[in-house]
Write a protein that holds these residues in place. Structure first.
Motif, PDB file in Angstrom:
ATOM      1  N   SER A 217       0.863 -11.011   4.760  1.00 56.34           N
ATOM      2  CA  SER A 217       0.352  -9.882   5.541  1.00 56.34           C
ATOM      3  C   SER A 217       1.427  -8.829   5.750  1.00 56.34           C
ATOM      4  N   LYS A 218       2.667  -9.274   5.952  1.00 48.45           N
ATOM      5  CA  LYS A 218       3.776  -8.349   6.151  1.00 48.45           C
ATOM      6  C   LYS A 218       3.996  -7.511   4.896  1.00 48.45           C
ATOM      7  N   LYS A 219       3.921  -8.135   3.725  1.00 43.15           N
ATOM      8  CA  LYS A 219       4.090  -7.403   2.461  1.00 43.15           C
ATOM      9  C   LYS A 219       2.980  -6.375   2.281  1.00 43.15           C
ATOM     10  N   GLN A 220       1.745  -6.754   2.625  1.00 43.20           N
ATOM     11  CA  GLN A 220       0.630  -5.818   2.504  1.00 43.20           C
ATOM     12  C   GLN A 220       0.820  -4.642   3.459  1.00 43.20           C
ATOM     13  N   ALA A 221       1.257  -4.925   4.671  1.00 47.21           N
ATOM     14  CA  ALA A 221       1.472  -3.860   5.646  1.00 47.21           C
ATOM     15  C   ALA A 221       2.565  -2.910   5.185  1.00 47.21           C
ATOM     16  N   GLN A 222       3.655  -3.452   4.624  1.00 48.69           N
ATOM     17  CA  GLN A 222       4.745  -2.604   4.132  1.00 48.69           C
ATOM     18  C   GLN A 222       4.270  -1.736   2.976  1.00 48.69           C
ATOM     19  N   ALA A 223       3.434  -2.292   2.113  1.00 52.01           N
ATOM     20  CA  ALA A 223       2.910  -1.504   0.998  1.00 52.01           C
ATOM     21  C   ALA A 223       2.031  -0.363   1.518  1.00 52.01           C
TER      22      ALA A 223
ATOM     23  N   ILE B 117       2.234   1.077   4.478  1.00 46.96           N
ATOM     24  CA  ILE B 117       3.108   2.052   5.141  1.00 46.96           C
ATOM     25  C   ILE B 117       3.802   2.921   4.104  1.00 46.96           C
ATOM     26  N   ALA B 118       4.242   2.310   3.005  1.00 44.24           N
ATOM     27  CA  ALA B 118       4.898   3.077   1.946  1.00 44.24           C
ATOM     28  C   ALA B 118       3.938   4.098   1.343  1.00 44.24           C
ATOM     29  N   ARG B 119       2.682   3.727   1.202  1.00 41.01           N
ATOM     30  CA  ARG B 119       1.696   4.656   0.648  1.00 41.01           C
ATOM     31  C   ARG B 119       1.403   5.795   1.619  1.00 41.01           C
ATOM     32  N   ALA B 120       1.480   5.524   2.921  1.00 41.96           N
ATOM     33  CA  ALA B 120       1.125   6.529   3.921  1.00 41.96           C
ATOM     34  C   ALA B 120       2.291   7.447   4.287  1.00 41.96           C
ATOM     35  N   THR B 121       3.501   7.053   3.970  1.00 43.74           N
ATOM     36  CA  THR B 121       4.671   7.828   4.369  1.00 43.74           C
ATOM     37  C   THR B 121       4.642   9.271   3.870  1.00 43.74           C
TER      38      THR B 121
END
Length: 155
Positions: A136-142, A144-148
């Motif tokens: 879940s943490k990896k999905q959340a980081q991905a 966030i990276a897309r939304a930055t």
């Protein structure tokens, strides 16, 4: 349908929405007083006449409204209350049964005779939770990276 010239003129104005209130009243009165010109237009104006609350010259006899006795209404209310109480009892029993079954399952599956077996089971459960949290943490980081880039635009 052949109407008198004045009525024909008023109808044409009415359908073009150019009539005054007085002219519309004249149209309604004409169609109420001349039922021999019965067609769709007549029915429309009779409807408007009835909706406006003005009584038609042909008054129908009043319809007698029968009222239900008070005892029947009280019995209906009592039946609804009884139905709600019965449903509440069944729901509470079902909830209690499911709680009892869950508690029984916990007590039967939760006890270990060997402390090493209990430790191994706990370790396995915590490992599974850790794996799911990391995924879940990896999905959340991905995400966030897309939304930055979009957040930079909004600043």
């Amino acid at each position: 349908m052949d109407y008198p010239p004045r009525i024909q003129e008023l109808l044409e104005k009415y359908w073009k929405t150019e009539t005054t209130v007085e002219e519309e009243r004249e149209l309604r009165n004409y169609f109420v007083l001349h039922p021999e010109h019965a067609d769709q237009t007549t029915a429309y104006f009779l409807f408007l006449k009835l909706e406006s609350g003005i009584e038609s010259p042909r008054v129908l006899p009043p319809v007698e409204v029968t009222r239900r006795p008070v005892i029947i209404r009280l019995m209906a209310v009592a039946a609804v209350i009884l139905l709600l109480i019965t449903a509440g009892i069944f729901i509470e029993r079902e909830r209690q049964n499911s709680t009892d079954l869950a508690q029984e399952e916990i007590t039967t599956n939760d006890s270990f005779e060997d402390p090493n077996a209990a430790y191994a089971e706990a370790k396995e459960a915590l490992l599974l939770i850790s794996q799911k949290l990391n995924a879940s943490k990896k999905q959340a980081q991905a995400q966030i990276a897309r939304a930055t880039p979009y957040t930079e635009i909004l600043k």
